[in-house]
Design a protein around this motif. Structure first.
Motif, PDB file in Angstrom:
ATOM      1  N   SER A 261       1.037  -0.986   0.028  1.00 25.32           N
ATOM      2  CA  SER A 261      -0.060   0.101   0.055  1.00 25.32           C
ATOM      3  C   SER A 261       0.824   1.149   0.242  1.00 25.32           C
ATOM      4  CB  SER A 261      -0.711   0.202   1.301  1.00 25.32           C
ATOM      5  OG  SER A 261      -1.766  -1.162   1.298  1.00 25.32           O
ATOM      6  N   ALA A 262       0.161   2.341  -0.555  1.00 25.07           N
ATOM      7  CA  ALA A 262       1.013   3.718  -0.665  1.00 25.07           C
ATOM      8  C   ALA A 262       1.421   4.158   0.762  1.00 25.07           C
ATOM      9  CB  ALA A 262       0.251   4.583  -1.327  1.00 25.07           C
ATOM     10  N   ASP A 263       0.588   3.884   1.627  1.00 26.30           N
ATOM     11  CA  ASP A 263       0.878   4.314   3.007  1.00 26.30           C
ATOM     12  C   ASP A 263       0.130   3.933   4.120  1.00 26.30           C
ATOM     13  OD1 ASP A 263      -1.066   7.226   2.036  1.00 26.30           O
ATOM     14  OD2 ASP A 263      -1.513   5.324   3.261  1.00 26.30           O
ATOM     15  N   SER A 264       0.610   4.196   5.470  1.00 29.33           N
ATOM     16  CA  SER A 264      -0.024   3.232   6.552  1.00 29.33           C
ATOM     17  C   SER A 264      -1.661   3.596   6.233  1.00 29.33           C
ATOM     18  CB  SER A 264       0.477   3.564   7.877  1.00 29.33           C
ATOM     19  OG  SER A 264       0.318   5.174   7.971  1.00 29.33           O
ATOM     20  N   GLN A 265      -2.273   4.500   6.142  1.00 27.14           N
ATOM     21  CA  GLN A 265      -3.765   4.899   6.236  1.00 27.14           C
ATOM     22  C   GLN A 265      -4.421   3.977   5.000  1.00 27.14           C
ATOM     23  OE1 GLN A 265      -5.495   6.720   8.350  1.00 27.14           O
ATOM     24  NE2 GLN A 265      -7.391   6.088   7.043  1.00 27.14           N
ATOM     25  N   ARG A 266      -3.925   3.922   3.849  1.00 24.83           N
ATOM     26  CA  ARG A 266      -4.443   2.836   2.762  1.00 24.83           C
ATOM     27  C   ARG A 266      -4.314   1.528   3.272  1.00 24.83           C
ATOM     28  NH1 ARG A 266      -7.839   1.554   0.955  1.00 24.83           N
ATOM     29  NH2 ARG A 266      -7.944   0.605  -1.189  1.00 24.83           N
ATOM     30  N   GLN A 267      -3.210   1.051   3.928  1.00 24.59           N
ATOM     31  CA  GLN A 267      -2.831  -0.182   4.444  1.00 24.59           C
ATOM     32  C   GLN A 267      -3.904  -0.613   5.402  1.00 24.59           C
ATOM     33  OE1 GLN A 267       0.063  -1.381   7.383  1.00 24.59           O
ATOM     34  NE2 GLN A 267       0.946  -2.502   5.774  1.00 24.59           N
ATOM     35  N   ALA A 268      -4.282   0.388   6.290  1.00 29.71           N
ATOM     36  CA  ALA A 268      -5.286  -0.040   7.204  1.00 29.71           C
ATOM     37  C   ALA A 268      -6.625  -0.044   6.703  1.00 29.71           C
ATOM     38  CB  ALA A 268      -5.469   1.207   8.415  1.00 29.71           C
TER      39      ALA A 268
ATOM     40  N   GLU B 115      -8.513   1.439  14.343  1.00 31.38           N
ATOM     41  CA  GLU B 115      -9.419   2.626  14.272  1.00 31.38           C
ATOM     42  C   GLU B 115     -10.221   2.216  13.031  1.00 31.38           C
ATOM     43  OE1 GLU B 115      -9.676   5.333  16.273  1.00 31.38           O
ATOM     44  OE2 GLU B 115      -8.195   5.186  17.526  1.00 31.38           O
ATOM     45  N   GLN B 116      -9.747   2.003  11.978  1.00 27.99           N
ATOM     46  CA  GLN B 116     -10.658   1.742  10.711  1.00 27.99           C
ATOM     47  C   GLN B 116     -11.546   0.380  10.553  1.00 27.99           C
ATOM     48  OE1 GLN B 116     -10.809   2.682   7.385  1.00 27.99           O
ATOM     49  NE2 GLN B 116      -9.852   4.433   8.386  1.00 27.99           N
ATOM     50  N   LEU B 117     -11.095  -0.771  11.260  1.00 29.54           N
ATOM     51  CA  LEU B 117     -11.880  -1.956  11.553  1.00 29.54           C
ATOM     52  C   LEU B 117     -13.017  -1.507  12.561  1.00 29.54           C
ATOM     53  CD1 LEU B 117     -12.363  -4.619  10.986  1.00 29.54           C
ATOM     54  CD2 LEU B 117     -10.880  -5.513  12.735  1.00 29.54           C
ATOM     55  N   SER B 118     -12.853  -0.857  13.359  1.00 32.95           N
ATOM     56  CA  SER B 118     -13.922  -0.511  14.588  1.00 32.95           C
ATOM     57  C   SER B 118     -15.167   0.230  13.741  1.00 32.95           C
ATOM     58  CB  SER B 118     -13.376   0.455  15.564  1.00 32.95           C
ATOM     59  OG  SER B 118     -13.399   1.860  15.113  1.00 32.95           O
TER      60      SER B 118
ATOM     61  N   SER C 242     -10.992  -6.108   4.248  1.00 27.74           N
ATOM     62  CA  SER C 242     -10.775  -7.632   3.646  1.00 27.74           C
ATOM     63  C   SER C 242     -10.971  -8.400   5.089  1.00 27.74           C
ATOM     64  CB  SER C 242      -9.268  -7.699   3.628  1.00 27.74           C
ATOM     65  OG  SER C 242      -9.017  -9.246   3.381  1.00 27.74           O
ATOM     66  N   ILE C 243     -10.630  -7.720   6.133  1.00 26.34           N
ATOM     67  CA  ILE C 243     -10.711  -8.675   7.486  1.00 26.34           C
ATOM     68  C   ILE C 243     -12.479  -8.500   8.074  1.00 26.34           C
ATOM     69  CG2 ILE C 243     -10.332  -8.553   9.837  1.00 26.34           C
ATOM     70  CD1 ILE C 243      -7.384  -8.120   9.151  1.00 26.34           C
ATOM     71  N   ALA C 244     -12.912  -7.302   7.715  1.00 25.81           N
ATOM     72  CA  ALA C 244     -14.496  -6.955   8.090  1.00 25.81           C
ATOM     73  C   ALA C 244     -15.288  -8.052   7.116  1.00 25.81           C
ATOM     74  CB  ALA C 244     -14.963  -5.673   7.750  1.00 25.81           C
ATOM     75  N   ASP C 245     -14.858  -8.396   5.746  1.00 28.65           N
ATOM     76  CA  ASP C 245     -15.653  -9.334   5.113  1.00 28.65           C
ATOM     77  C   ASP C 245     -15.369 -10.679   5.490  1.00 28.65           C
ATOM     78  OD1 ASP C 245     -14.753  -7.550   1.710  1.00 28.65           O
ATOM     79  OD2 ASP C 245     -16.320  -7.182   3.379  1.00 28.65           O
ATOM     80  N   ALA C 246     -14.166 -11.105   5.999  1.00 29.87           N
ATOM     81  CA  ALA C 246     -13.983 -12.370   6.543  1.00 29.87           C
ATOM     82  C   ALA C 246     -14.772 -12.721   7.788  1.00 29.87           C
ATOM     83  CB  ALA C 246     -12.246 -12.569   6.666  1.00 29.87           C
ATOM     84  N   LEU C 247     -14.673 -11.440   8.821  1.00 31.58           N
ATOM     85  CA  LEU C 247     -15.444 -11.659  10.057  1.00 31.58           C
ATOM     86  C   LEU C 247     -17.227 -11.910   9.743  1.00 31.58           C
ATOM     87  CD1 LEU C 247     -13.584  -9.182  12.153  1.00 31.58           C
ATOM     88  CD2 LEU C 247     -13.361 -11.661  12.350  1.00 31.58           C
TER      89      LEU C 247
END
Ligand SMILES: O=C(O)[C@H](O)[C@@H](O)[C@H](O)[C@H](O)COP(=O)(O)O
Length: 237
Positions: A17-24, A60-63, A30-35
């Protein structure tokens, strides 16, 4: 160097990813879909996350992701043996940054136990983990520049036992080389059973550590034990 230059084992997927925000954001989607899929297919989902500084924006993003969080169990790959109110606590980090917004409905299964000794606390944590849905649906690991992951640290006398594929304990006491040294860590069989396994790292130093780990023995660099399918590595500069 970019992660695409690494000779990763077959089945290990790399996301850059370009930066940590985009990675998050990418990880959270992806993880929300899996859950959500896990809740839909077997009624409950289990998520195991790591501590440290890197995961905060991901938490923070996942929440904020919309799913039936009341059916999601969240636990920790490892914990510092300090109360949740301590600034070093991974449980405190997860409670503050992940158990908020939509995810405030999730069930947190912490590892910290006040026990008389670290060994006694590990036995109590092992018993607490009986309630964690297995196989774990989603695992998120971090990595230190010494190749540790969770609190599986190189050079620790208990490491070989914790990395056994048939290790009987779910949780063991461990000493870290940095404060707070007293740790509780999930062991290899519990971590490696996860249906979806993610490693989130950032920076050129971690990429170099990963490159070194690919050629290392797990007893020297414990992250090596997880560098196989179905691992997904998320890296940003
Ligand atoms: O309790 C912890 O510190 C973590 O579980 C640990 O394994 C962490 O994932 C790595 O040390 C990377 O930490 P950073 O993301 O802060 O580099």
């Amino acid at each position: 160097m970019a992660i695409s230059e690494l000779d990763l084992p077959i089945g290990v997927i790399a996301h850059s990813s370009a930066d940590s925000q985009r990675q998050a954001e990418l990880m959270a989607d992806s993880i929300a879909d899996a859950l959500a899929y896990a809740v839909q297919t077997h009624g409950v989902a289990s998520l195991v996350v790591s501590g440290g500084r890197s995961p905060i924006i991901f938490f923070e993003q996942l929440s904020t992701r919309d799913l039936n969080w009341s059916r999601v169990q969240i636990s920790l790959a490892d914990e510092r043996w300090v109360p949740a109110t301590d600034p070093a606590s991974n449980e405190g980090l997860v409670r503050h940054h992940l158990l908020q917004n939509a995810a405030s409905e999730a069930q947190l299964i912490g590892l910290y136990q006040p026990g008389g000794s670290l060994a006694q606390a590990a036995v109590l944590a092992d018993q607490t983990l009986e309630q964690l849905q297995r196989p774990i649906d989603v695992l998120v690991l971090g990595m230190g520049n010494d190749g540790h992951t969770a609190s599986l640290f190189p050079g620790n006398p208990a490491l070989a036992h914790a990395l056994r594929s048939d290790c009987p304990e779910r949780c063991l006491p461990m000493q870290a080389p940095v404060e707070p040294q007293a740790r509780l860590t999930m062991t290899y069989p519990l971590l490696a059973c996860a249906r979806m396994q993610c490693l989130a790292i950032q920076g050129a130093d971690k990429l170099e550590t990963l490159r070194t780990a690919l050629a290392a023995d797990p007893l020297q660099m414990p992250i090596r034990a997880f560098l196989h399918s179905p691992l997904e590595i998320y890296w940003c500069p």
